[in-house]
Enzyme design. Structure first.
Site, PDB file in Angstrom:
ATOM      1  CE  LYS A 116      -4.078  -2.189   2.188  1.00 22.43           C
ATOM      2  NZ  LYS A 116      -4.518  -2.961   3.575  1.00 22.43           N
ATOM      3  CD  GLN A 121      -3.673  -4.222   6.846  1.00 23.13           C
ATOM      4  OE1 GLN A 121      -3.400  -3.376   5.947  1.00 23.13           O
ATOM      5  NE2 GLN A 121      -4.329  -5.327   6.152  1.00 23.13           N
ATOM      6  CG  ASP A 145      -9.946   0.067   4.983  1.00 27.98           C
ATOM      7  OD1 ASP A 145      -9.835  -0.317   3.702  1.00 27.98           O
ATOM      8  OD2 ASP A 145      -9.266  -0.357   5.891  1.00 27.98           O
TER       9      ASP A 145
END
Ligand code: NDP
Length: 296
Positions: free
Chosen positions: A54, A98, A121
């Site tokens: 990422k 994460q 997200d």
């Protein structure tokens, strides 16, 4: 019939190019560099790989990448304090924590402490509610990637029968909302669904997000249907470790009209959509027009 292969790797490359174009316009025209902060707690090897790639791709499209790697023992209070600092930082437009988090941390509490406008997200409860009510939101990256590929392949999805297999909060449910938003007739199947084969056979679009290797055989697929395989499963075959999806690729590709492969289908689109969400968040934060084609 032999299906068209939907090349997610190539499509993700195009999405990243589009993102890079918007980033350079934001920089040159407005002096804004979109910034993405990724927070990793602990040393889960798979999470470390995701975070690394990422970060790399964030930099490649010209955005600022900030990584916060915290000790596995980090307290909830310290993690929440870091998120509060990132929420207040005007140079950070996207925040990603994460998952999974170590067991002692309350995942819902942590995710819901992110500023919804920076929740790239799309897991914050406000974004879930906005998506569910058809309002502008941050859309979870994996289902957004699936939607982009479906729109690219079909143009309009209006009136199509879609089946989503799986009802998780990160894939199945938001996927179903997005398909409904594009006027599909949507069925959500799960482990208690009676006669899954029959349900799948009626679908023009099948999205499989189950986590069971090659569970969907070709004889469940309506001839000409589009199959989006979200699954990522590691299996041992012929003495080798192999990545396979939730659908049996060979038999499904023989019947479907189009299909995503694993690897090289949905997977690459997920990070591309994370970058797309970050540039969208940067535009929204600065009252600028959103990039076209990068949101739902
Ligand atoms: P979850 O484990 O959270 O959800 C799986 C879903 O599948 C559940 O709703 C479950 O039903 C359903 N299910 C399980 N067994 C069956 C069955 N026999 N028949 C019908 N439905 C069943 O998984 P995720 O949604 O997080 O992920 C799904 C897959 O997608 C995984 O392989 C994961 O690795 C992959 N993935 C890929 C991403 C990418 O970037 N390509 C990103 C995220 C996930 P129930 O609710 O009844 O238990």
């Amino acid at each position: 019939m032999s299906a068209t292969i939907i090349d997610g790797k190539a499509f993700a490359g195009k999405v990243r190019e589009k993102v890079a174009g918007h980033v350079s316009r934001l920089k040159d025209g407005h002096g804004i560099t979109p910034g993405l902060a990724v927070v990793l707690v602990g040393e889960d090897p798979a999470s470390q790989v995701y975070v690394r790639s990422k970060g790399k791709m964030t930099v490649e499209v010209g955005m600022k990448s900030v990584e916060h790697k915290l000790d596995v023992e980090t307290s909830e209070a310290d993690l929440l304090a870091l998120i509060a600092r990132l929420n207040a930082d005007p140079d950070i437009h996207g925040i990603l924590v994460q998952l999974p988090l170590p067991k002692h941390l309350n995942e819902d509490l942590v995710i819901n402490s992110i500023d919804p406008a920076k929740d790239v997200d799309g897991f914050h409860i406000s974004n879930v509610g906005l998506l569910g009510t058809g309002q502008k939101s941050m859309v979870p990256c994996t289902p957004l990637g699936c939607l982009m590929m479906l729109r690219d392949h079909h143009g309009s999805l209006s009136g199509m029968d879609a089946v989503v297999i799986g009802r998780s909060n990160i894939v199945g449910k938001p996927m179903a909302q997005l398909l409904l938003g594009d006027s599909c007739t949507v069925t959500i199947a799960h482990s208690r669904t009676k006669d899954l084969a029959d349900v799948v056979r009626r679908a023009d679009i099948v999205v499989a997000a189950v986590g069971r290797p090659e569970m969907v055989p070709g004889d469940w697929i309506k001839p000409g249907a589009t199959v989006i395989d979200v699954g990522i499963n590691r299996i041992e075959r012929d003495g080798k470790t192999k990545l396979v999806g939730d659908v049996d690729f060979a038999s499904c590709a023989a019947v479907a009209g189009a299909i995503t492969p694993v690897p090289g289908g949905v997977g690459p689109m997920t990070i591309a959509c994370l970058l797309a969400n970050t540039v969208t968040a940067a535009c929204r934060a600065n009252g600028l027009a959103e990039p076209e084609g990068l949101t739902a």
